[in-house]
Scaffold this active site. Structure first.
Site, PDB file in Angstrom:
ATOM      1  N   GLU A 161      -1.559   3.306   4.153  1.00 44.57           N
ATOM      2  CA  GLU A 161      -1.010   3.221   5.516  1.00 44.57           C
ATOM      3  C   GLU A 161      -1.302   1.812   5.978  1.00 44.57           C
ATOM      4  O   GLU A 161      -2.456   1.462   6.199  1.00 44.57           O
ATOM      5  CB  GLU A 161      -1.707   4.218   6.455  1.00 44.57           C
ATOM      6  CG  GLU A 161      -1.683   5.660   6.002  1.00 44.57           C
ATOM      7  CD  GLU A 161      -0.315   6.291   6.111  1.00 44.57           C
ATOM      8  OE1 GLU A 161       0.598   5.658   6.653  1.00 44.57           O
ATOM      9  OE2 GLU A 161      -0.162   7.412   5.610  1.00 44.57           O
ATOM     10  N   CYS A 212      -1.604   1.365  14.901  1.00 46.79           N
ATOM     11  CA  CYS A 212      -0.576   1.135  13.889  1.00 46.79           C
ATOM     12  C   CYS A 212       0.773   1.635  14.378  1.00 46.79           C
ATOM     13  O   CYS A 212       1.807   1.193  13.905  1.00 46.79           O
ATOM     14  CB  CYS A 212      -0.969   1.838  12.600  1.00 46.79           C
ATOM     15  SG  CYS A 212      -1.367   3.557  12.857  1.00 46.79           S
TER      16      CYS A 212
HETATM   17  P1  NAP Z   1      -8.273  -4.689   6.898  1.00 43.29           P
HETATM   18  O1  NAP Z   1      -8.934  -5.985   7.120  1.00 43.29           O
HETATM   19  O2  NAP Z   1      -7.284  -4.591   5.815  1.00 43.29           O
HETATM   20  O3  NAP Z   1      -9.459  -3.645   6.683  1.00 43.29           O
HETATM   21  C1  NAP Z   1      -9.205  -2.290   6.506  1.00 43.29           C
HETATM   22  C2  NAP Z   1     -10.336  -1.662   5.734  1.00 43.29           C
HETATM   23  O4  NAP Z   1     -10.370  -2.205   4.422  1.00 43.29           O
HETATM   24  C3  NAP Z   1     -11.712  -1.914   6.320  1.00 43.29           C
HETATM   25  O5  NAP Z   1     -12.493  -0.770   6.132  1.00 43.29           O
HETATM   26  C4  NAP Z   1     -12.240  -3.069   5.477  1.00 43.29           C
HETATM   27  O6  NAP Z   1     -13.639  -3.104   5.422  1.00 43.29           O
HETATM   28  C5  NAP Z   1     -11.677  -2.690   4.131  1.00 43.29           C
HETATM   29  N1  NAP Z   1     -11.525  -3.802   3.204  1.00 43.29           N
HETATM   30  C6  NAP Z   1     -11.103  -5.047   3.465  1.00 43.29           C
HETATM   31  N2  NAP Z   1     -11.061  -5.766   2.322  1.00 43.29           N
HETATM   32  C7  NAP Z   1     -11.482  -4.939   1.324  1.00 43.29           C
HETATM   33  C8  NAP Z   1     -11.668  -5.094  -0.077  1.00 43.29           C
HETATM   34  N3  NAP Z   1     -11.403  -6.246  -0.692  1.00 43.29           N
HETATM   35  N4  NAP Z   1     -12.127  -4.039  -0.789  1.00 43.29           N
HETATM   36  C9  NAP Z   1     -12.397  -2.861  -0.179  1.00 43.29           C
HETATM   37  N5  NAP Z   1     -12.237  -2.666   1.149  1.00 43.29           N
HETATM   38  C10 NAP Z   1     -11.777  -3.683   1.887  1.00 43.29           C
HETATM   39  O7  NAP Z   1      -7.540  -4.186   8.200  1.00 43.29           O
HETATM   40  P2  NAP Z   1      -8.122  -4.118   9.677  1.00 43.29           P
HETATM   41  O8  NAP Z   1      -8.043  -5.473  10.233  1.00 43.29           O
HETATM   42  O9  NAP Z   1      -9.398  -3.370   9.732  1.00 43.29           O
HETATM   43  O10 NAP Z   1      -7.051  -3.152  10.351  1.00 43.29           O
HETATM   44  C11 NAP Z   1      -5.928  -3.611  11.009  1.00 43.29           C
HETATM   45  C12 NAP Z   1      -4.695  -3.330  10.194  1.00 43.29           C
HETATM   46  O11 NAP Z   1      -4.633  -1.967   9.822  1.00 43.29           O
HETATM   47  C13 NAP Z   1      -3.434  -3.561  10.973  1.00 43.29           C
HETATM   48  O12 NAP Z   1      -2.606  -4.396  10.234  1.00 43.29           O
HETATM   49  C14 NAP Z   1      -2.813  -2.206  11.152  1.00 43.29           C
HETATM   50  O13 NAP Z   1      -1.421  -2.170  11.148  1.00 43.29           O
HETATM   51  C15 NAP Z   1      -3.339  -1.448  10.027  1.00 43.29           C
HETATM   52  N6  NAP Z   1      -3.426  -0.039  10.378  1.00 43.29           N
HETATM   53  C16 NAP Z   1      -2.545   0.831   9.851  1.00 43.29           C
HETATM   54  C17 NAP Z   1      -2.604   2.172  10.172  1.00 43.29           C
HETATM   55  C18 NAP Z   1      -1.656   3.166   9.595  1.00 43.29           C
HETATM   56  O14 NAP Z   1      -1.933   4.343   9.670  1.00 43.29           O
HETATM   57  N7  NAP Z   1      -0.566   2.757   9.026  1.00 43.29           N
HETATM   58  C19 NAP Z   1      -3.600   2.625  11.025  1.00 43.29           C
HETATM   59  C20 NAP Z   1      -4.485   1.713  11.545  1.00 43.29           C
HETATM   60  C21 NAP Z   1      -4.394   0.383  11.210  1.00 43.29           C
HETATM   61  P3  NAP Z   1     -14.491  -4.179   6.273  1.00 43.29           P
HETATM   62  O15 NAP Z   1     -14.259  -3.875   7.690  1.00 43.29           O
HETATM   63  O16 NAP Z   1     -15.888  -3.919   5.833  1.00 43.29           O
HETATM   64  O17 NAP Z   1     -13.959  -5.508   5.873  1.00 43.29           O
END
Ligand code: NAP
Length: 522
Positions: A256, A295
């Site tokens: 997602e 999102c």
């Molecule tokens: P993110 O930076 O991609 O992080 C998401 C999750 O992934 C966090 O738990 C992060 O952990 C983890 N993560 C990051 N890099 C990783 C890696 N290399 N290996 C394993 N885990 C890793 O996204 P965000 O900034 O938290 O969230 C915002 C984004 O999420 C937005 O773009 C939004 O559209 C999207 N979103 C989508 C939905 C949906 O249902 N479609 C819902 C909510 C949000 P850490 O925090 O420890 O880095």
């Protein structure tokens, strides 16, 4: 200073190095720190697979559903405490914190009811049986069986309770143990939720593990029967999807990711009508709820040429009433962004969009928040942009600014052009259409529904009941094609299927049917 702990191999694990600070986004005070240093990830997986999995699979759907209900009740009983924590740890207003928490407990109780209705079985039927040859004896059918691995859930920062609970509900009901990994910035809320469940001993040992901090080598150890369900940015999703072990083992990965959801006002809607009002109400809420860090938030608003000036003005009027500030002050209706990085990204994103659109509300920079010290807090005013050439505004369709930011654009009033513009995002979670005209809606459907995972129809007769296009209900699937990740969660039993494997069976009809009956839900 509070140190968040992980819960692995049946015990709490506290790291002693490698900490990331967690900050109150309204005051910029550090409130906790988190690290996963020292966790034995291979051991964590083994424990979940060898202890949690078998313990859950021994339970019938009814018994698993009872666990979900107890979890829902336990979290609900701590609602006030969790709301307070959410305000401090994520900058959510009280209303936004409730949205996250009630979403969590509501989804758990929905799946508890669903599991209860499935009865005392272990496999799920998938369609009717079928005669395979001329002989009525040789029979085939499909069932879903529990996967033997672990469900690893990597969640985004914006829904620390709901994100954890919605994924866990489906996996646990399917009989899969869960390792949940919240985004570090708001992990304090998920950590407290898990702490409550562990204190109350609501789950079999190994059925639920928590990782606070990075995932270390956990994801590199996943294999054939495991599931990785990821919510977050498209960039991280790309990286995780490409992990060689996941590709080699064919591990199921559900994503997602980013989504540039659209709201469409149809040409049949008269200004000041009920449908017009509900359009304005919904869009305003979808820009400002959770400070736009959803999102499913509305990022693009399409309005017929002849109505666009009026709609833009009405939206500006509504958005100007929003009081941005520290959510501990009851006058505040929108909190800060969750982290400094989110604020910086949102400001940079507005500047990018401003290359193809003009800002008609907001300044595209940090503001001081009501009830907060000057210069402190990650506050951003609701921001409305206008792009008069949607055909060429590629960034507006493709670059998600994860904050209270949306762009209004004109179209020619035809469903064809509305869907063409919507589809320029190349895949989104939800599209809301405001119209009372069947023909308009039908043509939207015929034109691919704008490549959306969900269509939300706002019209006069349901104006009073509409909850907002951004609400993710467990009855309906959540996910979208292409840019939105291509995943599918929730949607009743569809969300449980993600954690089960479809199995085709063929053989002697009576033997096969008796075998299935024994194992099937009543
Ligand atoms: P993110 O930076 O991609 O992080 C998401 C999750 O992934 C966090 O738990 C992060 O952990 C983890 N993560 C990051 N890099 C990783 C890696 N290399 N290996 C394993 N885990 C890793 O996204 P965000 O900034 O938290 O969230 C915002 C984004 O999420 C937005 O773009 C939004 O559209 C999207 N979103 C989508 C939905 C949906 O249902 N479609 C819902 C909510 C949000 P850490 O925090 O420890 O880095």
């Amino acid at each position: 200073m509070k140190r968040l702990r992980s819960h692995v191999m049946g015990n709490w694990h506290e790291a002693d190095a490698g900490f990331t600070p967690l900050v109150n986004p309204s005051t910029e005070e550090t409130i906790a720190e988190a690290s996963s240093a020292g966790i034995d990830f291979a051991g964590t997986l083994r424990f979940a697979r060898e202890r949690g999995g078998p313990a859950l699979r021994e339970l019938s759907f009814t018994e698993r559903s009872e666990i979900l209900l107890r979890i829902s009740k336990a979290l609900h009983a701590r609602r006030e405490e969790l709301i307070e924590l959410s305000i401090a740890a994520s900058g959510a207003t009280r209303k936004d914190a409730k949205f996250d928490l009630d979403g969590a407990t509501g989804t758990l109780s929905y799946y508890a009811q669903l599991g209860h209705d499935l009865g005392a079985g272990y496999v799920l039927p998938d369609g009717e049986g079928v005669q395979l040859t001329r002989s009525a004896r040789f029979w085939g059918r499909h069932v879903f069986v529990s996967r033997l691995g672990v469900a690893v859930h990597v969640n985004a920062f914006n829904f620390p309770a709901w994100g954890f609970a919605e994924k866990a509900a489906c996996a646990l009901l399917a009989g899969m143990p869960v390792i949940t990994k919240p985004a570090t910035s708001t992990a304090a809320i998920t950590e407290r939720c898990v702490e409550i469940l562990v204190e109350e001993k609501l789950l079999p040992s190994g059925a639920l593990s928590l990782i606070c901090g990075s995932t270390g080598d956990l994801l590199k150890l996943l294999g054939v029967e495991d599931v990785l369900a990821f919510t977050g940015s498209a960039a991280t999703a790309r990286e995780l999807r490409g992990l060689p072990n996941l590709l080699a083992a064919g591990t199921r990965v559900n994503v997602e990711a980013d989504s540039l959801n659209a709201a469409i006002l149809a040409a049949d809607v008269e200004p000041e009508s009920e449908t017009w009002d509900v359009f304005l109400r919904d869009v305003t809420r979808e820009i400002t709820q959770k400070s736009g860090q959803k999102c499913t938030a509305v990022r693009r608003i399409f309005v017929p040429h002849e109505l666009i000036d009026r709609a833009e003005e009405a939206l500006r009027d509504r958005l100007e009433q929003v009081v941005v500030g520290n959510p501990t002050d009851p006058k505040v209706t929108m909190g800060p962004l969750a982290t400094r990085r989110q604020l910086d990204d949102a400001i940079a994103g507005i500047a990018k969009l401003a290359g193809q659109a003009r800002i008609v509300l907001g300044a595209g920079k940090r503001i001081d928040g009501f009830g907060s010290d000057p210069g402190k807090g990650y506050f951003l005013a609701p921001t409305l942009l206008r792009a008069d050439q949607p055909q060429t505004a590629e960034d507006v369709h493709r670059h998600e600014v994860f904050g209270p930011v949306s762009t209004v654009m004109p179209y020619d009033g035809t469903p064809r052009q509305a869907m063409d513009f919507t589809g320029m995002a190349r895949g989104s979670l939800v599209t809301s259409i405001y119209s009372d005209e069947l023909d308009f809606l039908e043509k939207c459907l015929l034109n691919g529904a704008g490549l959306s995972g969900r269509l939300y129809l706002g019209s006069r007769k349901v104006a009073e009941q509409l909850p907002g296009s951004g609400i993710v209900l467990p009855q309906l699937t959540h996910g979208g094609p292409g840019h939105a990740g291509g995943g599918e969660e929730l949607g009743g039993l569809r969300g449980v299927h993600l954690y089960m494997r479809r199995l085709a069976l063929s053989g002697d009809r009576s033997l096969l049917e008796r075998m299935v009956e024994e194992a099937e839900a009543e």
